[in-house]
Write a protein that holds these residues in place. Structure first.
Motif, PDB file in Angstrom:
ATOM      1  N   ASN A 174       0.821  -1.209   0.000  1.00 20.02           N
ATOM      2  CA  ASN A 174       0.000   0.000   0.000  1.00 20.02           C
ATOM      3  C   ASN A 174       0.855   1.260   0.000  1.00 20.02           C
ATOM      4  O   ASN A 174       0.525   2.250  -0.650  1.00 20.02           O
ATOM      5  CB  ASN A 174      -0.945  -0.008   1.204  1.00 20.02           C
ATOM      6  CG  ASN A 174      -2.192  -0.836   0.959  1.00 20.02           C
ATOM      7  OD1 ASN A 174      -3.089  -0.432   0.229  1.00 20.02           O
ATOM      8  ND2 ASN A 174      -2.258  -2.004   1.573  1.00 20.02           N
ATOM      9  N   THR A 175       1.970   1.217   0.745  1.00 18.75           N
ATOM     10  CA  THR A 175       2.889   2.354   0.763  1.00 18.75           C
ATOM     11  C   THR A 175       3.475   2.578  -0.622  1.00 18.75           C
ATOM     12  O   THR A 175       3.565   3.711  -1.109  1.00 18.75           O
ATOM     13  CB  THR A 175       4.020   2.110   1.771  1.00 18.75           C
ATOM     14  OG1 THR A 175       3.464   1.989   3.090  1.00 18.75           O
ATOM     15  CG2 THR A 175       5.024   3.249   1.772  1.00 18.75           C
TER      16      THR A 175
ATOM     17  N   VAL B 294       2.211   1.587  -3.544  1.00 15.27           N
ATOM     18  CA  VAL B 294       1.156   2.013  -4.467  1.00 15.27           C
ATOM     19  C   VAL B 294       0.885   3.511  -4.312  1.00 15.27           C
ATOM     20  O   VAL B 294       0.748   4.244  -5.304  1.00 15.27           O
ATOM     21  CB  VAL B 294      -0.141   1.204  -4.245  1.00 15.27           C
ATOM     22  CG1 VAL B 294      -1.320   1.845  -4.982  1.00 15.27           C
ATOM     23  CG2 VAL B 294       0.037  -0.233  -4.703  1.00 15.27           C
ATOM     24  N   ASP B 295       0.814   3.961  -3.077  1.00 15.02           N
ATOM     25  CA  ASP B 295       0.573   5.381  -2.822  1.00 15.02           C
ATOM     26  C   ASP B 295       1.688   6.234  -3.426  1.00 15.02           C
ATOM     27  O   ASP B 295       1.435   7.277  -4.038  1.00 15.02           O
ATOM     28  CB  ASP B 295       0.470   5.623  -1.312  1.00 15.02           C
ATOM     29  CG  ASP B 295       0.142   7.068  -0.972  1.00 15.02           C
ATOM     30  OD1 ASP B 295      -0.932   7.541  -1.396  1.00 15.02           O
ATOM     31  OD2 ASP B 295       0.959   7.721  -0.290  1.00 15.02           O
ATOM     32  N   ALA B 296       2.927   5.778  -3.263  1.00 15.35           N
ATOM     33  CA  ALA B 296       4.062   6.516  -3.817  1.00 15.35           C
ATOM     34  C   ALA B 296       4.013   6.534  -5.342  1.00 15.35           C
ATOM     35  O   ALA B 296       4.256   7.569  -5.978  1.00 15.35           O
ATOM     36  CB  ALA B 296       5.371   5.888  -3.340  1.00 15.35           C
ATOM     37  N   ILE B 297       3.686   5.386  -5.959  1.00 11.64           N
ATOM     38  CA  ILE B 297       3.620   5.306  -7.427  1.00 11.64           C
ATOM     39  C   ILE B 297       2.509   6.207  -7.962  1.00 11.64           C
ATOM     40  O   ILE B 297       2.678   6.890  -8.987  1.00 11.64           O
ATOM     41  CB  ILE B 297       3.411   3.852  -7.883  1.00 11.64           C
ATOM     42  CG1 ILE B 297       4.625   2.996  -7.504  1.00 11.64           C
ATOM     43  CG2 ILE B 297       3.177   3.785  -9.396  1.00 11.64           C
ATOM     44  CD1 ILE B 297       4.419   1.505  -7.670  1.00 11.64           C
ATOM     45  N   ASP B 298       1.369   6.217  -7.268  1.00 16.85           N
ATOM     46  CA  ASP B 298       0.271   7.094  -7.687  1.00 16.85           C
ATOM     47  C   ASP B 298       0.716   8.556  -7.710  1.00 16.85           C
ATOM     48  O   ASP B 298       0.381   9.312  -8.640  1.00 16.85           O
ATOM     49  CB  ASP B 298      -0.922   6.947  -6.737  1.00 16.85           C
ATOM     50  CG  ASP B 298      -1.659   5.635  -6.921  1.00 16.85           C
ATOM     51  OD1 ASP B 298      -1.432   4.956  -7.948  1.00 16.85           O
ATOM     52  OD2 ASP B 298      -2.457   5.279  -6.034  1.00 16.85           O
ATOM     53  N   LYS B 299       1.462   8.943  -6.695  1.00 20.40           N
ATOM     54  CA  LYS B 299       1.935  10.334  -6.625  1.00 20.40           C
ATOM     55  C   LYS B 299       2.966  10.620  -7.720  1.00 20.40           C
ATOM     56  O   LYS B 299       2.955  11.696  -8.335  1.00 20.40           O
ATOM     57  CB  LYS B 299       2.532  10.609  -5.240  1.00 20.40           C
ATOM     58  CG  LYS B 299       1.483  10.690  -4.124  1.00 20.40           C
ATOM     59  CD  LYS B 299       2.141  10.918  -2.777  1.00 20.40           C
ATOM     60  CE  LYS B 299       1.103  11.269  -1.700  1.00 20.40           C
ATOM     61  NZ  LYS B 299       0.144  10.207  -1.460  1.00 20.40           N
ATOM     62  N   ILE B 300       3.844   9.668  -7.953  1.00 21.66           N
ATOM     63  CA  ILE B 300       4.852   9.845  -9.002  1.00 21.66           C
ATOM     64  C   ILE B 300       4.192   9.921 -10.375  1.00 21.66           C
ATOM     65  O   ILE B 300       4.625  10.674 -11.251  1.00 21.66           O
ATOM     66  CB  ILE B 300       5.878   8.700  -8.944  1.00 21.66           C
ATOM     67  CG1 ILE B 300       6.754   8.848  -7.686  1.00 21.66           C
ATOM     68  CG2 ILE B 300       6.750   8.665 -10.198  1.00 21.66           C
ATOM     69  CD1 ILE B 300       7.643   7.663  -7.403  1.00 21.66           C
TER      70      ILE B 300
END
Length: 319
Positions: free
Chosen positions: A144-145, A147-153
């Motif tokens: 989840n961490t 995925v959240d980072a990839i979404d922001k990138i």
């Protein structure tokens, strides 16, 4: 058995504190005295035992890391080190040990059990690389961490029309990369278990650009190689501006997800119950949604396999 000890070993993982809480409170509920061991096997060898009660594990369920801390100890790997640890526990009247950690931690617990000292393992590692369980403590939170980072990138990648290579943790296992890449819609996922060659990755990037796609996300597991090298090759061969992000230890921290909290709680309680039933020399796991236990030797000897159906699915959706 009326006194048991508990330690965390290896890399920390979200949910370890939740498991500690479950072991302590379930142990007390079952009439056991529970002792925490600071600094893993190093603390075990030095007899660093701390009595634990309901209060000592209050308000830790939501905290990342481990309140018992974790230190690697090469000395414990020796015959003398293991005998010293057993002597310390026997001197304190402790007759059982619960170890929360990964395969290296379980190797130590298995050695103690072989020497006649009862030990049980709880799988705690974000890598999800242990046979005998579908999921390990910390994996869901780490995914989840990521995925959240990839979404922001992706927001930045889209804004600037860039290609991004994102390297995630997992040691020699590709589970984090596979799950995070699939759930974040990565164009390519590179894992040790099914390595795409660079030509395939570049072809996907170019095909996407040809149909008007303004950015690409490539997720690579750390066990494959260095993300910086891949990013450089992609930029040189495509001419597209390519940035590289290594998420690193960012993925190991943070508050555990609800799933990790539930799993940690169940596994911690189950480990205590097994001791009360006279079972040892096993690791607790979760298979098909049910709690199970597997002998250390079987769990350590069998290599866990990744679900390549997910990999094939991700490839088919990112054409």
């Amino acid at each position: 058995m009326n006194k048991i000890a508990l330690l965390t070993s290896g890399g920390d993982a979200p949910g370890m504190n939740t498991a500690i809480r479950a072991v302590v409170r379930r142990g007390i509920f079952k009439g056991l005295d529970v002792y925490g061991v600071k600094n893993g096997y190093k603390g075990l060898m030095s007899g660093h035992f701390t009595p634990m009660d309901f209060k000592s594990v209050g308000d830790i369920l939501h905290r990342g890391g481990t309140i018992l801390q974790s230190t690697r100890c090469d000395e414990f790997k020796t015959e003398e080190g293991q005998k010293q640890a057993i002597a310390q526990m026997e001197s304190a009247g402790i007759s059982g040990l619960i170890v929360i950690g990964g395969d290296g931690s379980f190797q130590g617990a298995s050695k103690l059990n072989d020497k006649g000292f009862a030990a049980i393992g709880i799988p705690g590692t974000i890598d999800n690389d242990i046979s005998g369980t579908d999921y390990t403590i910390g994996f869901d939170t780490a995914v989840n961490t990521a995925v959240d980072a990839i979404d922001k990138i992706r927001d930045t990648a889209s804004s600037h029309e860039r290609t991004y290579v994102i390297e995630v943790m997992g040691r020699n296992a590709g589970d984090i990369a596979l799950w995070a890449g699939t759930c974040a819609g990565a164009e390519s996922i590179i894992i040790p278990e099914a390595m795409d060659d660079v030509d395939d990755v570049i072809d996907r990037v170019q095909r996407g650009a040809a149909r008007g796609k303004i950015h690409s996300i490539i997720v690579v597991a750390e066990g494959v190689g260095k993300g910086h090298e891949l990013g450089q090759v992609i930029e040189e061969r495509t001419g597209f501006e390519t940035k590289v992000t290594i998420l690193g230890h960012f993925q190991r921290g943070g508050s555990p997800s609800a799933y990790d909290r539930m799993m940690s709680t169940q596994m911690g309680a189950k480990a205590v119950d097994l001791f009360v039933e006279g079972v040892s020399g096993v690791m607790v796991g979760l298979k098909n949604g049910k709690l199970v236990h597997t002998p250390f030797k079987e769990a350590l000897e069998n290599k866990r396999t990744i679900d390549l159906d997910i990999y094939d699915l991700a490839r088919s959706l990112s054409i």
